[in-house]
Write an enzyme that holds these catalytic residues in place. Structure first.
Site, PDB file in Angstrom:
ATOM      1  N   ASP B 394       6.934   0.778   1.577  1.00 52.66           N
ATOM      2  CA  ASP B 394       7.562   1.680   0.628  1.00 52.66           C
ATOM      3  C   ASP B 394       7.802   3.042   1.287  1.00 52.66           C
ATOM      4  O   ASP B 394       6.868   3.650   1.823  1.00 52.66           O
ATOM      5  CB  ASP B 394       6.609   1.814  -0.569  1.00 52.66           C
ATOM      6  CG  ASP B 394       7.235   2.549  -1.737  1.00 52.66           C
ATOM      7  OD1 ASP B 394       8.092   1.945  -2.415  1.00 52.66           O
ATOM      8  OD2 ASP B 394       6.862   3.717  -1.973  1.00 52.66           O
ATOM      9  N   GLU B 423      11.516   0.039   3.771  1.00 53.21           N
ATOM     10  CA  GLU B 423      12.303   0.426   2.604  1.00 53.21           C
ATOM     11  C   GLU B 423      12.656   1.903   2.751  1.00 53.21           C
ATOM     12  O   GLU B 423      12.096   2.768   2.093  1.00 53.21           O
ATOM     13  CB  GLU B 423      11.520   0.182   1.307  1.00 53.21           C
ATOM     14  CG  GLU B 423      12.365   0.378   0.054  1.00 53.21           C
ATOM     15  CD  GLU B 423      11.929   1.545  -0.831  1.00 53.21           C
ATOM     16  OE1 GLU B 423      12.488   1.681  -1.920  1.00 53.21           O
ATOM     17  OE2 GLU B 423      11.023   2.328  -0.438  1.00 53.21           O
TER      18      GLU B 423
END
Lengths: 674, 674
Positions: B394, B423
């Site tokens: 993330d 990401e």
């Protein structure tokens, strides 16, 4: 060449270094080789710099002379897309290093965030954080600045902690421009990231980029036919060459010429007693690479010639051909520098089935390679001592690359003005390697680029490709070895158009004269690139006053080159569309100086067409008229907008070399054109 | 990073090294970062190699596993223009190094010259030289070979010295192919040139390049509405996901969710007691990054789920979000890993004026940075221990780059099968840096590339640009954070076309389900990319058996991907011209497997046009018919030549995913199509 030891992480560098410096450019092979500039250039550097998250970076370009350990810093500016830019002026010739450093700037980050804060409580807390940062900054500041910063911090903290802090007033105090600029002078650079390479840069004299060269055989310079020319004859020829407007006067080898296996006229194997031989068959009982052929004169004569040329604004360039005639003194003194054959004889040059029995190449795999390298370096040092700073190197691609990198590096460290022109008519990657490893300039494929498409492709590569950082072209329509088929027959329009192309497509160009300006174009055989009765093997005598001589045109084109800075920078070339493949057009622009050149490549027919220009890019109002002043013919044309008509008749002059002159905007002025 | 000490020259290396090895490629930033391949790939390497003069080079590609000091060598072959090429197959996953060496080969040079010699005396002398070289070679050879070479040398010398040596016979003896091949095995490599860098290479599992990902929230997997889903519910869902044909089943964070400042439904600031919070607000009294939210189940439940998924051919991927809820145990245990504000509170995430009070970011400039790094590494190690080998990271661009390079490097050295998906929806240079420093794959801009021109430009860059050496795309039409405006309203043709594009333009793709296959497309607000009633903040319940579900199509497209190797290699993409900007067409070819995909980008109208193909490039006779078999619909079209007509109606299926089947050439065959 692993850098793992420098990586952040356990056992490595400080893991708190969060700035990233990537892709510093320009760079050649990651810094393995130097990029090239000339003195006075604006050196522009870019790098990709960023950090994680939203923090603000500060980025510095650092540069220094190679022998000075202290860097000068220039703050880089973000151009967007994480690209940072800075420039600095190159003050003097020599070797430099440059790199980039960056750090996450907490003060700048704090300020950037504060400007976007809205709620009063946020601004109060942020102001307290800021006061701490300013206090830290003050500790790094000198006396007066320290006091100013400290009192700012005190005031900011007091106001932030006050009962009735007003958001706007507090924000204004925290964002004070003057105090912020003061704080910016004392950043915390403890966690600075440094690009891992210091990139090398060589700064040359301006002539390394721009110059007009004239090659001639001194032995053909005698005033009367049949006599061997001397340096004194060349001295008498200097005003002629100066009038032609050349900057560099370049001689084939001036050393004693071998007598053993000497070649006769037109490269015949049998020479008679009167044959003078090839100047590239260097060395005889009279001496070798540091000696002068007695027929040409003495060392004193040579020095005087160099001095006189200098008085007329010209540099003398010498041809350095590292090879020996069989009777070169080194063949006996240093047999280990050559290869021997099983019969004990010295191996002559060959490229089977071709043989060059009059030439012994050096063996760069000699056990005494270091002795050989030092002796060859000594050749340069000798001629530098005689006042020569420009060397044209014969066939460098047939000698060891390692040697060239070493010898050019060593010599240029001591004599940074030196210019080395590589005569390497060979494969592209070899030519590029020679340029990378230190040659100042290189001969090119220009001679064999004749159609519009060939010229556009090649000069786009030279002026815009990545090689331009190190490969400086020097273009020649002819050389003593290359009489291109186009030039056979000595057709004036061809000689004019090739001259104009060479002189205006590249900032360094040269001709081999007087054959060129006298339109001598007789090949030894029909398909040959060799001149018939070439000066390479015999004396010639030239009538410089022949009516058809191009001397006036050459003189004019060289003056145009000298007076227009746009013709002294290879990178500014832009080709223009023309709806006729026999017409080639291009613009070159440096500052206000805009040149537009159009050449008719068809020697037989007048050709006309419409030239596309972007007036806006050239600094001209699209709707206004502008004047194109043909500096070759002194004709003036009024152009307008993007498409303009040209017609060039080879029977007259097959080229326009035009300077753009902008129309004045006011009708009150008496002179309508600047 | 200067290499001056290694330069040939006085005080440096042996100046007799005459070979040049330049520009070994592929390479990322001169070897600073690794290029990426997958196991079984043919690794192709090129280099520019040459020497001075006419001598013959031999060039070797050398490669080795990083932990094995012994290189394997592959002889490189000249392709022309001084470019040399070799390839080798990558046998297993792990880290490798490769470089290139070259030497001037005197035996090969001698042979090359001899072949062109004509005069008998030249051949005799050359044969004597050759005999010496062969003798030297024999000294390096093993017993039997040594004897063969020695007797060759003896014979050659004797014949050359003989009174009546015949040119042709002598030449034939000297050029003996078999003996030359033998000699080539024992070259003199004393003066070998080595490229100064060993270039790094990471070889990953095949799934690192090609895989179909399915993201789902375990807590919404309960069979009945309103109940919190568990790992057991997900286990019951596995056959459904397997039927859809996915390879990777990826979960948002599965850890305890913070209670302090917990967000309510639709990201509201006030949560009530029933609100489940955001899985990305990690940590509570129940545990942190190595714990499991008790409502989901136990560690044993998780391990069983991973094992069951594996039985069905699927890997479980976890989301690693390095940030903490305010009640994460680390906030109290390691206050030094966070920034504190002047009032002593911990600094929450913010991007003024936006605030994220439920999230505490780590401070990567912490004095205890090394402790923090090690703890974060421990998080990966924990889940690796639980059977997870794929991690979706993330927002990696908001954490220290140095940390990622270190942690991925360390972990992949121990567990080379690991896959890290970045990401990082951020700026291009930042995304590229993350890919360079070790992320296996990256999310892309695909979601925002919607028109034909945007798609062609972007996927040309991804598949052909220099970044492809390290940047592997993983493309998603939607994610829990990105409901693109195109998807608003849940229009079937849009969902189908975006699915087909994602699944056939890139070898790794994913969807966030079941919202995608169920055409859920209701945004929180009109212009928002957030889902209304998003699973990020609440439980949802999905009826997988809804009539309109795309499950059949998804299942089919994933089977097509699995069965056609052409869809598993990102570099083989070639766009085809179509005379309609609403139709996009592209071919992908791997060996015999040729896929041609055409997608109608207009969800409202049938569109038709002519698709340009180069049959020859696809291995089809230009004059012959070939069959295009649409694997989506099972329709078959007969195509011929370069231009073929297509028509796609969004009301039916807005895409062709066609496999090219070549026509048999003989009428005798019963089956006309292979």
């Amino acid at each position: 060449m692993t850098t793992r030891g420098l990586e952040p992480g356990p056992g490595g560098a400080d893991g708190r270094v969060r700035a990233i410096v990537d892709a510093v450019r320009p760079a050649v092979d990651g810094g393995r080789f130097a990029i090239k500039r000339v003195v006075g250039d604006e050196m522009e550097v870019e790098a990709d710099c960023f950090t994680d998250g939203h923090d603000v970076l500060r980025v510095m370009l650092r540069w220094r002379a190679e022998d000075n350990p202290t860097f000068t810093e220039v703050e880089m500016v973000a151009l967007g897309n994480d690209v940072w830019h800075a420039a600095f002026n190159l003050p003097s010739i020599g070797r430099y290093l440059y790199t980039v450093v960056a750090w996450v700037d907490h003060f700048a980050s704090w300020r950037h965030e504060l400007a976007r804060r809205i709620e009063v409580d946020d601004i109060r807390i942020a102001s307290q954080v800021g006061a701490m940062l300013i206090d830290e900054t003050a500790q790094r500041a000198v006396a007066a600045d320290r006091r100013a910063l400290t009192s700012w911090a005190v005031k900011l903290r007091r106001t932030a902690e006050g009962a009735k802090a007003d958001a706007e007033a507090l924000k204004a105090l925290a964002l004070d421009e003057t105090l912020a600029a003061l704080a910016a002078r004392y950043p915390d650079r403890n966690r600075e990231a440094t690009y891992p390479v210091e990139l090398p840069l060589v700064v040359d004299v301006h002539r390394a980029r721009a110059g007009s060269w004239y090659e001639m055989f001194p032995r053909s310079a005698a005033a009367e036919p049949g006599r061997h020319g001397t340096f004194a004859d060349v001295e008498a020829r200097l005003p002629y060459v100066a009038e032609l407007g050349f900057d560099v006067l370049y001689f084939p080898p001036i050393h004693p010429i071998g007598r053993v296996k000497r070649k006769g006229k037109n490269n015949t194997l049998e020479a008679d007693a009167t044959d003078v031989g090839s100047p590239w068959a260097i060395g005889s009982a009279e001496g070798g690479h540091t000696s002068i052929l007695p027929e040409l004169g003495t060392a004193a004569d040579f020095r005087r010639l160099v001095a006189k040329a200098s008085d007329l604004g010209m540099d003398v360039a010498l041809d350095i051909a590292f090879q020996c005639a069989p009777d070169h003194p080194w063949v006996k003194a240093h047999p280990g520098w050559f290869q021997t054959r099983p019969d004990g004889s010295v191996q002559y040059a060959e490229n089977p089935p071709k043989k060059y029995q009059d030439i012994y190449p050096f063996n760069f795999e000699s056990d005494d390679w270091l002795g050989l390298w030092r002796a060859l370096k000594g050749v340069f040092e000798h001629w530098i001592g005689e006042g020569v700073m420009i060397f044209r190197i014969d066939n460098p691609h047939t000698k060891s690359f390692a040697f060239w990198e070493w010898v050019i590096g060593e010599l240029k460290r001591e004599y940074p003005k030196l210019i080395f022109l590589a005569e390497a008519f060979t494969r592209p990657k070899v030519m590029h390697r020679l340029a990378k490893l230190g040659f100042t300039q290189s001969y090119t494929y220009f001679t064999w680029r004749n159609t519009k498409r060939e010229l556009v492709e090649y000069f786009t590569e030279l002026s815009k490709g990545p090689g331009r950082e190190y490969f400086r072209p020097n273009v020649w329509p002819n050389t003593p070895d290359i009489l291109h088929e186009q030039l056979h027959g000595g057709r004036r329009p061809v000689y004019v158009s090739r001259l104009v192309l060479a002189a205006t497509l590249a900032s360094s160009y040269g001709i081999y004269g007087p054959v060129y300006e006298l339109l001598e174009g007789i090949p030894r055989e029909a398909a040959s690139e060799e001149y018939r009765d070439s000066e390479k093997y015999q004396l010639r005598h030239w009538d410089l006053d022949t009516a058809g001589s191009l001397r006036g045109l050459v003189s004019r084109i060289n003056r145009i080159r000298r007076e227009n800075p746009a013709l002294q920078d290879d990178w500014n070339l832009t080709f223009c569309g023309v709806d006729n493949d026999q017409l080639i057009a291009y613009a070159r622009q440096t500052g206000d100086n805009v040149m537009v050149i159009v050449v008719n490549l068809d020697p037989d027919h007048a050709q006309s067409g419409w030239v596309d220009l972007d007036p806006h890019a050239l600094g001209v109002d699209e709707a206004a008229q502008y004047q194109m002043h043909d500096l070759l013919t002194d004709e003036r044309f009024l152009w307008q907008g993007r498409h303009n008509f040209v017609r060039l008749d080879p029977a007259r002059v097959p080229a326009h070399v035009m300077r753009l002159r902008r129309h004045l905007r006011s009708e009150r002025d008496f002179d309508y054109f600047l």
